[in-house]
Motif scaffolding. Structure first.
Motif, PDB file in Angstrom:
ATOM      1  N   TYR A 160      -2.501  10.980   8.367  1.00 57.11           N
ATOM      2  CA  TYR A 160      -3.288   9.377   7.305  1.00 57.11           C
ATOM      3  C   TYR A 160      -3.148   8.574   9.088  1.00 57.11           C
ATOM      4  O   TYR A 160      -2.308   8.550  10.495  1.00 57.11           O
ATOM      5  CB  TYR A 160      -2.069   8.292   7.043  1.00 57.11           C
ATOM      6  CG  TYR A 160      -2.107   9.043   5.993  1.00 57.11           C
ATOM      7  CD1 TYR A 160      -2.430   8.921   4.176  1.00 57.11           C
ATOM      8  CD2 TYR A 160      -0.732   9.142   5.301  1.00 57.11           C
ATOM      9  CE1 TYR A 160      -2.323   9.969   3.374  1.00 57.11           C
ATOM     10  CE2 TYR A 160      -0.524  10.307   3.888  1.00 57.11           C
ATOM     11  CZ  TYR A 160      -1.126  10.393   2.852  1.00 57.11           C
ATOM     12  OH  TYR A 160      -0.394  10.972   1.838  1.00 57.11           O
ATOM     13  N   ASP A 210       2.535  12.886   8.578  1.00 51.44           N
ATOM     14  CA  ASP A 210       0.978  13.048   8.113  1.00 51.44           C
ATOM     15  C   ASP A 210      -0.487  13.309   8.101  1.00 51.44           C
ATOM     16  O   ASP A 210      -1.234  13.168   6.400  1.00 51.44           O
ATOM     17  CB  ASP A 210       1.512  12.142   6.455  1.00 51.44           C
ATOM     18  CG  ASP A 210       3.017  12.824   5.251  1.00 51.44           C
ATOM     19  OD1 ASP A 210       3.318  13.877   5.319  1.00 51.44           O
ATOM     20  OD2 ASP A 210       3.996  11.686   5.963  1.00 51.44           O
ATOM     21  N   THR A 241       1.245  -1.149   0.031  1.00 46.86           N
ATOM     22  CA  THR A 241      -0.123  -0.008   0.173  1.00 46.86           C
ATOM     23  C   THR A 241       0.712   1.249   0.227  1.00 46.86           C
ATOM     24  O   THR A 241       1.465   1.313   0.996  1.00 46.86           O
ATOM     25  CB  THR A 241      -0.723   0.108   1.187  1.00 46.86           C
ATOM     26  OG1 THR A 241      -2.234  -1.400   0.944  1.00 46.86           O
ATOM     27  CG2 THR A 241      -1.675   1.094   1.478  1.00 46.86           C
ATOM     28  N   LEU A 248       6.033   4.203   1.096  1.00 48.55           N
ATOM     29  CA  LEU A 248       6.084   5.779   1.494  1.00 48.55           C
ATOM     30  C   LEU A 248       6.215   6.299   0.099  1.00 48.55           C
ATOM     31  O   LEU A 248       7.750   6.577   0.035  1.00 48.55           O
ATOM     32  CB  LEU A 248       7.500   6.220   3.158  1.00 48.55           C
ATOM     33  CG  LEU A 248       6.263   5.476   3.823  1.00 48.55           C
ATOM     34  CD1 LEU A 248       7.528   5.377   5.160  1.00 48.55           C
ATOM     35  CD2 LEU A 248       5.113   5.644   3.819  1.00 48.55           C
ATOM     36  N   TYR A 250      -0.832  16.503   2.116  1.00 45.85           N
ATOM     37  CA  TYR A 250      -2.218  14.854   1.571  1.00 45.85           C
ATOM     38  C   TYR A 250      -3.560  15.248   2.315  1.00 45.85           C
ATOM     39  O   TYR A 250      -3.651  15.249   3.439  1.00 45.85           O
ATOM     40  CB  TYR A 250      -0.859  14.120   1.532  1.00 45.85           C
ATOM     41  CG  TYR A 250       0.154  13.974   0.763  1.00 45.85           C
ATOM     42  CD1 TYR A 250       0.193  14.684  -0.993  1.00 45.85           C
ATOM     43  CD2 TYR A 250       1.652  14.182   1.103  1.00 45.85           C
ATOM     44  CE1 TYR A 250       1.108  14.688  -1.703  1.00 45.85           C
ATOM     45  CE2 TYR A 250       2.379  14.554   0.778  1.00 45.85           C
ATOM     46  CZ  TYR A 250       2.845  14.334  -0.968  1.00 45.85           C
ATOM     47  OH  TYR A 250       3.800  14.030  -1.575  1.00 45.85           O
ATOM     48  N   PHE A 279     -10.213   6.945   0.734  1.00 43.98           N
ATOM     49  CA  PHE A 279      -8.796   6.471   1.759  1.00 43.98           C
ATOM     50  C   PHE A 279      -9.317   5.985   3.210  1.00 43.98           C
ATOM     51  O   PHE A 279      -9.472   6.999   3.126  1.00 43.98           O
ATOM     52  CB  PHE A 279      -7.554   6.255   1.079  1.00 43.98           C
ATOM     53  CG  PHE A 279      -6.762   5.612   1.935  1.00 43.98           C
ATOM     54  CD1 PHE A 279      -6.067   4.731   1.900  1.00 43.98           C
ATOM     55  CD2 PHE A 279      -6.185   6.889   3.266  1.00 43.98           C
ATOM     56  CE1 PHE A 279      -4.774   3.670   2.711  1.00 43.98           C
ATOM     57  CE2 PHE A 279      -4.838   5.895   4.221  1.00 43.98           C
ATOM     58  CZ  PHE A 279      -4.874   4.936   4.082  1.00 43.98           C
ATOM     59  N   LEU A 286       1.299   4.919   0.477  1.00 44.82           N
ATOM     60  CA  LEU A 286       1.170   6.353   0.930  1.00 44.82           C
ATOM     61  C   LEU A 286       2.372   7.680   0.382  1.00 44.82           C
ATOM     62  O   LEU A 286       3.463   7.321   0.836  1.00 44.82           O
ATOM     63  CB  LEU A 286       1.321   6.223   2.823  1.00 44.82           C
ATOM     64  CG  LEU A 286       0.009   5.582   3.374  1.00 44.82           C
ATOM     65  CD1 LEU A 286       0.975   5.633   4.711  1.00 44.82           C
ATOM     66  CD2 LEU A 286      -1.564   6.433   2.718  1.00 44.82           C
ATOM     67  N   ARG A 287       1.714   8.364   0.130  1.00 40.50           N
ATOM     68  CA  ARG A 287       2.610   9.960   0.217  1.00 40.50           C
ATOM     69  C   ARG A 287       3.287  10.535   1.057  1.00 40.50           C
ATOM     70  O   ARG A 287       2.325  10.843   2.195  1.00 40.50           O
ATOM     71  CB  ARG A 287       1.757  10.851  -0.631  1.00 40.50           C
ATOM     72  CG  ARG A 287       1.891  10.416  -1.986  1.00 40.50           C
ATOM     73  CD  ARG A 287       0.973  11.501  -3.750  1.00 40.50           C
ATOM     74  NE  ARG A 287       1.339  11.093  -4.863  1.00 40.50           N
ATOM     75  CZ  ARG A 287      -0.029  10.010  -4.892  1.00 40.50           C
ATOM     76  NH1 ARG A 287      -0.808   9.940  -4.274  1.00 40.50           N
ATOM     77  NH2 ARG A 287      -0.295   9.939  -6.406  1.00 40.50           N
ATOM     78  N   VAL A 288       4.285  10.702   1.599  1.00 44.99           N
ATOM     79  CA  VAL A 288       4.949  11.646   2.626  1.00 44.99           C
ATOM     80  C   VAL A 288       5.383  12.653   2.203  1.00 44.99           C
ATOM     81  O   VAL A 288       6.359  12.729   0.987  1.00 44.99           O
ATOM     82  CB  VAL A 288       5.799  10.299   3.664  1.00 44.99           C
ATOM     83  CG1 VAL A 288       5.612   9.659   4.007  1.00 44.99           C
ATOM     84  CG2 VAL A 288       6.706  10.184   2.591  1.00 44.99           C
ATOM     85  N   ASP A 324      -6.162  13.251   4.197  1.00 47.21           N
ATOM     86  CA  ASP A 324      -5.970  11.721   4.380  1.00 47.21           C
ATOM     87  C   ASP A 324      -6.959  10.620   4.627  1.00 47.21           C
ATOM     88  O   ASP A 324      -6.838   9.388   4.969  1.00 47.21           O
ATOM     89  CB  ASP A 324      -5.645  12.107   6.365  1.00 47.21           C
ATOM     90  CG  ASP A 324      -7.129  12.453   6.922  1.00 47.21           C
ATOM     91  OD1 ASP A 324      -8.267  11.999   5.952  1.00 47.21           O
ATOM     92  OD2 ASP A 324      -6.722  13.036   7.995  1.00 47.21           O
ATOM     93  N   LEU A 331       5.134  -1.310   3.460  1.00 46.65           N
ATOM     94  CA  LEU A 331       3.970   0.237   2.924  1.00 46.65           C
ATOM     95  C   LEU A 331       5.367   0.596   2.137  1.00 46.65           C
ATOM     96  O   LEU A 331       6.496   0.892   2.600  1.00 46.65           O
ATOM     97  CB  LEU A 331       3.466   0.418   4.756  1.00 46.65           C
ATOM     98  CG  LEU A 331       3.908   1.710   4.667  1.00 46.65           C
ATOM     99  CD1 LEU A 331       2.487   1.991   3.987  1.00 46.65           C
ATOM    100  CD2 LEU A 331       3.935   2.438   6.197  1.00 46.65           C
ATOM    101  N   HIS A 384      -7.726   3.897   6.224  1.00 45.91           N
ATOM    102  CA  HIS A 384      -6.468   3.347   7.170  1.00 45.91           C
ATOM    103  C   HIS A 384      -5.560   2.938   6.487  1.00 45.91           C
ATOM    104  O   HIS A 384      -5.924   1.680   5.757  1.00 45.91           O
ATOM    105  CB  HIS A 384      -7.126   3.801   8.399  1.00 45.91           C
ATOM    106  CG  HIS A 384      -7.878   3.182   9.056  1.00 45.91           C
ATOM    107  ND1 HIS A 384      -9.299   2.414   8.237  1.00 45.91           N
ATOM    108  CD2 HIS A 384      -7.461   1.304   8.834  1.00 45.91           C
ATOM    109  CE1 HIS A 384      -9.972   1.498   8.552  1.00 45.91           C
ATOM    110  NE2 HIS A 384      -9.272   0.293   9.037  1.00 45.91           N
TER     111      HIS A 384
END
Length: 177
Positions: A162, A160, A26, A93, A107, A117, A28-30, A109, A91, A119
């Motif tokens: 999330y 971030d 998965t 990133l 970003y 999205f 996630l943009r950080v 959440d 994960l 979690h």
């Protein structure tokens, strides 16, 4: 006979065409990789398995995991890249270069309107110990295990914003219908 999944309208039987497919990661943009990596490695004990930089497109990918004790992870970068993309539950990133210089959270959440999205989730062996660990590390709580309608479920935020659900599996047997 082995369990083949719960059945609901819309569920289709898989065909052999999807044999071997697995959920790898998965993303996630950080905003700031240093802060995000500090959070996920310190608070959740993850390790960076592979970093891939794409200079022309100005972004980097960090793949994090919690390998099992004694699990063999290749040292050579090419072999480790192949290993990384053959795992379950990593994960990723993604850092778009320069975002660390922008003000505030940048970003969505997924939980603010419009929702999308929701979690990611970590399972822990002891929920109270995890809550104490989060407190000791100044992790922002959305919900503690004794709050709200769903007891024994914790939600925290990463750097971030999330949401991260945290559960103790053996407390969830009676969850839902």
């Amino acid at each position: 006979m082995s369990f083949t999944g719960e059945q609901y309208p819309g569920v289709k039987a898989p065909t052999s065409d999807s044999d071997g497919f697995l959920l790898n990661h998965t993303m996630l943009r950080v905003k700031d990789p240093e802060k995000a990596l500090a959070f996920y490695t310190r608070v959740f004990g993850m390790r960076v398995m592979r970093r891939l930089d794409f200079e022309e497109m100005q972004f980097s990918l960090y793949f994090l995991a919690r390998p099992e004790a004694g699990e063999a992870v290749p040292e050579e970068s090419g072999e480790r890249t192949v290993w990384t993309f053959s795992q379950r539950g990593l994960l990723e990133l993604t850092h778009n270069w320069g975002t660390e210089n922008q003000e505030g959270r940048i970003y969505h959440d997924g939980n603010a309107e419009p929702q999308g999205f929701g979690h990611i989730c970590f399972s822990v062996p002891d929920l109270e110990a995890a809550e104490a660990w989060f407190d000791a590390n100044d992790v922002e709580f959305v919900k503690r295990s004794d709050q709200g309608k769903m007891k024994n479920v914790v939600f925290v935020k990463d750097v971030d914003g999330y949401w991260i659900e945290v559960v103790q599996a053996d407390r969830l047997a009676a969850l839902g219908d």
